[in-house]
Write an enzyme that holds these catalytic residues in place. Structure first.
Site, PDB file in Angstrom:
ATOM      1  N   LYS A  51      23.528 -23.578  73.140  1.00 40.38           N
ATOM      2  CA  LYS A  51      22.565 -22.880  73.992  1.00 40.38           C
ATOM      3  C   LYS A  51      22.531 -21.413  73.570  1.00 40.38           C
ATOM      4  O   LYS A  51      23.534 -20.711  73.674  1.00 40.38           O
ATOM      5  CB  LYS A  51      22.939 -22.998  75.466  1.00 40.38           C
ATOM      6  CG  LYS A  51      21.864 -22.448  76.401  1.00 40.38           C
ATOM      7  CD  LYS A  51      22.239 -22.638  77.854  1.00 40.38           C
ATOM      8  CE  LYS A  51      21.070 -22.250  78.758  1.00 40.38           C
ATOM      9  NZ  LYS A  51      20.572 -20.886  78.531  1.00 40.38           N
ATOM     10  N   PHE A 123      13.359 -25.084  68.055  1.00 40.25           N
ATOM     11  CA  PHE A 123      13.992 -26.295  68.568  1.00 40.25           C
ATOM     12  C   PHE A 123      12.997 -27.309  69.142  1.00 40.25           C
ATOM     13  O   PHE A 123      13.400 -28.380  69.588  1.00 40.25           O
ATOM     14  CB  PHE A 123      15.059 -25.982  69.622  1.00 40.25           C
ATOM     15  CG  PHE A 123      14.650 -25.027  70.706  1.00 40.25           C
ATOM     16  CD1 PHE A 123      13.663 -25.348  71.627  1.00 40.25           C
ATOM     17  CD2 PHE A 123      15.283 -23.800  70.816  1.00 40.25           C
ATOM     18  CE1 PHE A 123      13.309 -24.476  72.631  1.00 40.25           C
ATOM     19  CE2 PHE A 123      14.927 -22.915  71.824  1.00 40.25           C
ATOM     20  CZ  PHE A 123      13.937 -23.259  72.739  1.00 40.25           C
ATOM     21  N   ARG A 193      10.677 -30.037  84.010  1.00 44.21           N
ATOM     22  CA  ARG A 193      12.086 -30.430  84.022  1.00 44.21           C
ATOM     23  C   ARG A 193      12.236 -31.939  84.009  1.00 44.21           C
ATOM     24  O   ARG A 193      11.574 -32.653  84.760  1.00 44.21           O
ATOM     25  CB  ARG A 193      12.796 -29.850  85.254  1.00 44.21           C
ATOM     26  CG  ARG A 193      12.887 -28.335  85.215  1.00 44.21           C
ATOM     27  CD  ARG A 193      13.866 -27.776  86.229  1.00 44.21           C
ATOM     28  NE  ARG A 193      13.780 -26.318  86.223  1.00 44.21           N
ATOM     29  CZ  ARG A 193      14.418 -25.519  85.362  1.00 44.21           C
ATOM     30  NH1 ARG A 193      15.212 -26.057  84.443  1.00 44.21           N
ATOM     31  NH2 ARG A 193      14.273 -24.222  85.419  1.00 44.21           N
ATOM     32  N   LYS A 199      21.267 -29.072  79.951  1.00 51.16           N
ATOM     33  CA  LYS A 199      22.124 -27.952  79.560  1.00 51.16           C
ATOM     34  C   LYS A 199      23.516 -28.170  80.135  1.00 51.16           C
ATOM     35  O   LYS A 199      23.681 -28.722  81.226  1.00 51.16           O
ATOM     36  CB  LYS A 199      21.545 -26.623  80.052  1.00 51.16           C
ATOM     37  CG  LYS A 199      21.309 -26.555  81.552  1.00 51.16           C
ATOM     38  CD  LYS A 199      20.549 -25.296  81.942  1.00 51.16           C
ATOM     39  CE  LYS A 199      20.193 -25.321  83.428  1.00 51.16           C
ATOM     40  NZ  LYS A 199      19.380 -24.146  83.842  1.00 51.16           N
TER      41      LYS A 199
END
Length: 283
Positions: A51, A123, A193, A199
């Protein structure tokens, strides 16, 4: 200001925050956002990456924008090197460098020499066909063909199980990183989402909308005591922990989004031991 006037002003600011939220939703791109990783999820089904503690940059083939939808004031040479197709990635200066990235981008000066040190870590390919494994192969080809050292495919790897995932998390933390991101290998491109993007960090974090400034008491009399914030689910709570003296004197604006850390959720779904982290969209 008496109590009646204070309440009236907060109601007015609350309405302003609601309109700001609606306007932001209309202008901001619909991009993938990460849920928090949960123990029952098998990490073997995901690609894993570090991250990055930078600022999200969205390229639509012509214009580079922040997550908020505002335009990034990038140098011409930087934009000219980007391909004519959408990209999603992180504008990054390295580990523990968020403040430097934020300062550079907030300055809005494309002539700043610090741009030569910035990397664009790709990404995702917005709206591209195929699953994430297919898109990842395309991302790597795009970065290789660019010939630019600063335009990179963000490193992705696989793990066999939760033990291997935990080991990689601890390695990243020891090296100064902040956590991991998991992209489900077989997932199509999804905005919003979902469990297609996760994460994993030592502490949970989330974002909320600032709807009011609550006055302080004692040593904080005459300045901010806490933020009244609203989650995407519509729940409101006070957020006072984690704010510096500078942030209490110049608090995040009503209608802006902030990030906060927390330990877990109460039975009512509210964050437990929440602490202010930083603005979520400063640009």
């Amino acid at each position: 200001m008496n109590r009646r006037h204070f309440i009236a002003s907060q109601l007015a600011l609350g309405l302003w925050a609601m309109h700001a939220r609606i306007a932001r939703a209309a202008s901001a791109p619909d991009i993938p956002l990460a849920n928090n990783y949960r123990q029952e999820i098998d990490p073997a089904a995901y690609w894993v990456s570090e991250k990055l503690d930078g600022v999200r940059g969205l390229w639509d083939g012509k214009t580079l924008r922040f997550r908020s939808g505002n335009i990034v004031s990038a140098p011409d040479w930087f934009l000219a090197a980007l391909p004519p197709l959408p990209l999603d990635g992180e504008l990054w200066l390295g580990r523990r460098s968020f403040e430097q990235v934020s300062a550079l981008l907030r300055k809005g000066d494309p002539a700043d020499p610090a741009w030569r040190e910035l990397r664009y870590m790709i990404f995702e390919l917005p709206d591209a066909a195929g699953d994430f494994s297919t898109r990842l192969a395309q991302i790597r080809q795009i970065a290789a063909r660019s010939g630019q050292a600063w335009l990179q495919a963000h490193t992705q790897f696989r793990v066999a199980d939760r033990a291997a995932l935990d080991a990689r998390l601890q390695q990243v933390l020891r090296e100064g990183g902040e956590g991991l991101v998991l992209h489900r290998a077989d997932a199509p491109y999804l905005g919003g989402r979902s469990d297609a993007l996760l994460k994993l960090k030592p502490q949970l974090d989330a974002e909320a909308l600032v709807v009011a400034h609550l006055p302080g008491k004692g040593r904080n009399a005459g300045r901010l005591g806490a933020l009244l914030v609203e989650t995407p689910e519509g729940q409101r709570f006070r957020l006072g922990s984690g704010l510096s003296d500078r942030e209490r004197d110049n608090p995040p604006a009503i209608g802006s989004r902030i990030s906060y850390r927390y330990r877990d959720l109460t039975a009512k779904g509210l964050p437990r031991f929440a602490s202010y982290l930083r603005p979520a969209d400063s640009f």
